[in-house]
Design an enzyme around this catalytic site. Structure first.
Site, PDB file in Angstrom:
ATOM      1  CB  ALA A   1      -0.951  -0.003   1.201  1.00 39.49           C
ATOM      2  CG  HIS A   2       5.044   1.632   1.443  1.00 42.37           C
ATOM      3  ND1 HIS A   2       6.245   2.248   1.174  1.00 42.37           N
ATOM      4  CD2 HIS A   2       5.263   0.311   1.269  1.00 42.37           C
ATOM      5  CE1 HIS A   2       7.151   1.341   0.855  1.00 42.37           C
ATOM      6  NE2 HIS A   2       6.575   0.153   0.901  1.00 42.37           N
TER       7      HIS A   2
ATOM      8  CB  THR B   1      -4.820  -9.580  15.463  1.00 41.51           C
ATOM      9  OG1 THR B   1      -5.001 -10.501  16.537  1.00 41.51           O
ATOM     10  CG2 THR B   1      -5.969  -8.583  15.440  1.00 41.51           C
TER      11      THR B   1
ATOM     12  CB  CYS C   1      15.266  -2.920   0.031  1.00 37.77           C
ATOM     13  SG  CYS C   1      13.541  -2.690   0.497  1.00 37.77           S
TER      14      CYS C   1
END
Length: 400
Positions: free
Chosen positions: A213-214, A250, A338
């Protein structure tokens, strides 16, 4: 001095509408989506509605039989790891080749992000064989070489949709068609492509696709692996029943809501964003060429993402120029975010056969919707000034 951000492939600013959508969800005080009470049920409903919307926006089908899966992860790196390790090992477990003395086999392109390369190399430690497919000088995957690598023991092929350094869009549909007849799953890392060009999972014909998403103005910390329902997948994280056990833990529903909102906004504005980014990139590259005629734009003649430019500045040292531009208020990168701290030369440019001196003088510029024409003009001015100031020093350094 204003800092001009030309490093949007590293990350993008979270849009205000996305922040508000997440804040509204959190203000309402939902429970854990795994809980059986009303608060949990409300959270679970919001989670599943977002999953359905994200699937539809990315061209997956949750109503087919078997349905595609949208598995939420902590980001693109985890999604790629789940694809490489989860699919390959599940395929190996179910394989019946009749040739047990031959090791299992995986094929990736030589231009993959480290989050694909590292888990693929981990399979070597488990006794697998790994082949890497090279690239043509314009940055496109060598499909002919890929075809020669495929064997009855090949369990997975992974080819990114658009390169994170050059922006070159790869022939993924051709790869998927080539592997389909052989029963080999194909994974594509679409992390740099989603939110920049139209991406439709089913039309690509792949077995699995990673997103984050980023990269498209959504929140950091959330990504997804989209996987066809008939593709075997083994979990790489254990300890819960969530997401059918494929990725237990979660679910961060607020982040999922933000991801959904960011995708919705891009689809509403896709044509406008594409036009703006192409115009800005053309302006940027044309002005640099005019001022510095000897620059080399990697993959210039191949289909590219609308906002990415990988440029070599002959006679320069990339690290020195990068530091000078940072001081001058221009944010860019050496390769991917990265790997920008690594000493190793760009695997992508080396796979393309780019001469070492050009590899070592290359920087990546990635434009975004927050950039303006005046910022592009000012960035070019600062880049040209830095190159002209540093070239005499670089020449002395190289001659010494």
């Amino acid at each position: 001095m204003e800092v001009i951000n030309l490093d949007h492939n590293a990350t993008t600013m979270v849009r205000p509408e996305v922040i508000e959508a997440m804040a509204e969800y959190m203000r309402l005080g939902y429970g854990n989506p795994a809980s059986a009470h009303q608060l949990g049920a409300r959270a679970r409903r919001e989670l599943e509605e977002s999953r359905e919307s994200i699937a539809e926006l990315l061209g997956a089908s949750l109503t087919s039989f078997p349905p595609d899966r949208v598995i939420f992860t902590s980001g693109g790196t985890e999604a790629n790891n789940l694809a490489i390790l989860g699919i390959s090992q599940a395929m190996a477990k179910t394989a019946r080749t009749g040739r047990p003395s031959y090791p299992h086999h995986i094929v990736i392109s030589a231009m993959e992000h480290s989050s694909v390369l590292a888990p693929a190399e981990h399979l070597l430690d488990l006794g697998w064989r790994l082949d890497t497919v090279g690239a043509s000088p314009n940055g496109l995957l060598r499909v002919d070489q890929l075809q020669s690598f495929l064997t009855p023991e090949t369990r997975l092929v992974s080819v990114m949709l658009a390169n994170h350094e050059t922006g070159v869009i790869q022939p993924v549909t051709v790869v998927a068609e080539l592997c389909r007849d052989r029963g080999i799953p194909v994974h594509t890392d679409a992390i740099q492509a989603v939110g920049k060009i139209p991406v439709h999972f089913r039309r690509l014909g792949v077995s699995a696709m990673s997103v984050a998403a980023h990269k498209f103005h959504g929140p950091p910390g959330i990504g997804a692996l989209i996987c066809r329902g008939d593709v075997p997948l083994a979990p790489i994280v254990f300890g819960g029943h969530q997401q059918e056990g494929y990725r237990p833990g979660t679910e961060p529903v607020a982040l999922v809501v933000g991801m959904r909102k960011a995708l919705e906004l891009w689809h509403q504005e896709a044509a406008m964003q594409l036009e703006k980014l192409v115009t800005l990139r053309q302006r940027f590259e044309a002005q640099l060429k005019q001022a510095l005629p000897d620059i080399v734009i990697h993959g210039e003649d191949a289909p590219r993402l609308p906002h990415t430019s990988s440029i070599a500045f002959p006679g320069m040292e990339a690290q020195m120029l990068f530091m000078a531009l940072d001081t001058a208020g221009v944010a860019c990168s050496i390769g991917s975010a990265c790997a920008s701290g690594a000493a190793e030369a760009s695997p992508t440019l080396r796979a393309m056969g780019v001469p070492k001196e050009l590899v070592n003088s290359s920087l990546r510029f990635s434009l975004g919707m927050t950039n303006t024409e005046s910022q592009i003009d000012e960035a070019v001015r600062r880049i040209v000034a830095a190159v002209e100031r540093l070239r005499p020093r670089c020449s002395v350094s190289s001659s010494a």
